[in-house]
Scaffold this motif. Structure first.
Motif, short mmCIF file in Angstrom:
data_model
loop_
_atom_site.label_atom_id
_atom_site.label_comp_id
_atom_site.label_asym_id
_atom_site.label_seq_id
_atom_site.Cartn_x
_atom_site.Cartn_y
_atom_site.Cartn_z
N MET A 1 1.79 -5.39 10.51
CA MET A 1 0.84 -5.86 9.52
C MET A 1 0.55 -4.76 8.49
SD MET A 1 -1.01 -8.49 8.58
CE MET A 1 -1.82 -9.60 9.67
N LYS A 2 0.66 -3.51 8.91
CA LYS A 2 0.39 -2.39 8.00
C LYS A 2 1.37 -2.40 6.84
CE LYS A 2 0.19 2.62 7.85
NZ LYS A 2 0.51 3.86 8.55
N GLU A 3 2.64 -2.66 7.12
CA GLU A 3 3.66 -2.68 6.06
C GLU A 3 3.39 -3.81 5.07
OE1 GLU A 3 4.38 -2.68 9.33
OE2 GLU A 3 5.39 -0.77 9.67
N ILE A 4 2.94 -4.94 5.58
CA ILE A 4 2.61 -6.08 4.71
C ILE A 4 1.46 -5.71 3.79
CG2 ILE A 4 1.71 -8.43 4.66
CD1 ILE A 4 3.18 -8.89 7.35
N THR A 5 0.42 -5.14 4.36
CA THR A 5 -0.76 -4.76 3.58
C THR A 5 -0.40 -3.72 2.52
OG1 THR A 5 -2.17 -5.23 5.47
CG2 THR A 5 -3.11 -3.85 3.74
N GLU A 6 0.38 -2.72 2.89
CA GLU A 6 0.78 -1.68 1.93
C GLU A 6 1.60 -2.27 0.78
OE1 GLU A 6 2.74 1.30 4.27
OE2 GLU A 6 0.85 2.07 5.06
N LEU A 7 2.51 -3.17 1.10
CA LEU A 7 3.32 -3.80 0.05
C LEU A 7 2.45 -4.61 -0.91
CD1 LEU A 7 6.02 -4.52 -1.26
CD2 LEU A 7 6.24 -6.37 0.42
N ILE A 8 1.55 -5.40 -0.36
CA ILE A 8 0.67 -6.23 -1.19
C ILE A 8 -0.18 -5.34 -2.10
CG2 ILE A 8 -1.26 -7.84 -1.15
CD1 ILE A 8 -0.01 -9.03 1.41
N HIS A 9 -0.73 -4.27 -1.54
CA HIS A 9 -1.54 -3.35 -2.35
C HIS A 9 -0.71 -2.67 -3.43
CE1 HIS A 9 -5.13 -2.75 0.60
NE2 HIS A 9 -4.97 -4.00 0.21
N SER A 10 0.50 -2.27 -3.09
CA SER A 10 1.34 -1.58 -4.08
C SER A 10 1.73 -2.50 -5.23
CB SER A 10 2.59 -1.00 -3.41
OG SER A 10 3.44 -2.02 -2.93
N LEU A 11 1.69 -3.80 -5.00
CA LEU A 11 1.97 -4.77 -6.08
C LEU A 11 0.74 -5.03 -6.94
CD1 LEU A 11 4.19 -7.29 -4.13
CD2 LEU A 11 4.90 -5.89 -6.08
N GLY A 12 -0.40 -4.47 -6.55
CA GLY A 12 -1.61 -4.63 -7.33
C GLY A 12 -2.46 -5.81 -6.93
N ILE A 13 -2.19 -6.37 -5.77
CA ILE A 13 -2.98 -7.50 -5.27
C ILE A 13 -4.06 -6.93 -4.36
CG2 ILE A 13 -2.95 -9.64 -3.95
CD1 ILE A 13 0.07 -9.84 -4.70
N ARG A 14 -5.30 -7.18 -4.72
CA ARG A 14 -6.42 -6.63 -3.97
C ARG A 14 -7.07 -7.67 -3.08
NH1 ARG A 14 -4.05 -2.59 -4.38
NH2 ARG A 14 -4.16 -1.25 -6.16
N HIS B 1 12.26 -8.17 1.34
CA HIS B 1 12.00 -6.73 1.22
C HIS B 1 11.44 -6.18 2.53
CE1 HIS B 1 10.87 -2.91 -0.51
NE2 HIS B 1 9.66 -3.08 0.02
N LEU B 2 10.47 -6.87 3.10
CA LEU B 2 9.89 -6.42 4.37
C LEU B 2 10.91 -6.45 5.50
CD1 LEU B 2 6.45 -8.20 4.09
CD2 LEU B 2 6.80 -5.72 4.22
N GLU B 3 11.71 -7.49 5.53
CA GLU B 3 12.72 -7.63 6.57
C GLU B 3 13.74 -6.49 6.50
OE1 GLU B 3 15.74 -10.74 6.26
OE2 GLU B 3 15.12 -11.38 8.25
N ASP B 4 14.12 -6.12 5.28
CA ASP B 4 15.11 -5.06 5.09
C ASP B 4 14.55 -3.66 5.35
OD1 ASP B 4 16.95 -6.97 4.40
OD2 ASP B 4 16.78 -6.64 2.24
N ASN B 5 13.22 -3.50 5.19
CA ASN B 5 12.65 -2.16 5.21
C ASN B 5 11.71 -1.87 6.38
OD1 ASN B 5 13.77 -1.01 2.73
ND2 ASN B 5 12.73 -2.74 1.81
#
Length: 111
Positions: A1-14, A103-107
């Protein structure tokens, strides 16, 4: 779940968006079963709606809002980069989720 949250935040979704939690949960479901990508309306929205006690329509609307917010105000360059191709217009919710899922699946090794 951490990777999902980090990706969403890095895209600018708060987390101030209602769809933020829906997107996190939707991506988690997709990572557990990739068939959700194929049946976005029927399975994905339905299971997210059931989990949060909402309707499919409200889930779709909230997710559309976060996708639009990402496109208009977020990190569009990162979105193009992880998509692997140039997006000429704001992606539909299903395409957006598929981009993030792949992206998440690959990384990530384990979610």
């Amino acid at each position: 779940m951490k990777e999902i949250t980090e990706l969403i935040h890095s895209l600018g979704i708060r987390a101030t968006y209602i769809g933020y939690q829906y997107l996190r949960y939707a991506l988690l479901l997709c990572l557990k079963d990739e068939n959700y990508i194929l049946f976005v309306w029927k399975w994905l929205y339905g299971d997210v709606a059931q989990h949060f006690g909402k309707t499919r329509s409200s889930v779709e609307r909230a997710l559309r809002t976060v996708v639009t917010a990402c496109w208009n105000y977020g990190n569009r360059d990162l979105l193009h980069n992880i998509a692997g191709y140039h997006l000429d217009q704001c992606p539909a919710v299903g395409e957006f989720i598929a981009i993030l899922y792949h992206h998440l699946e690959d990384n990530t090794n384990e979610i």
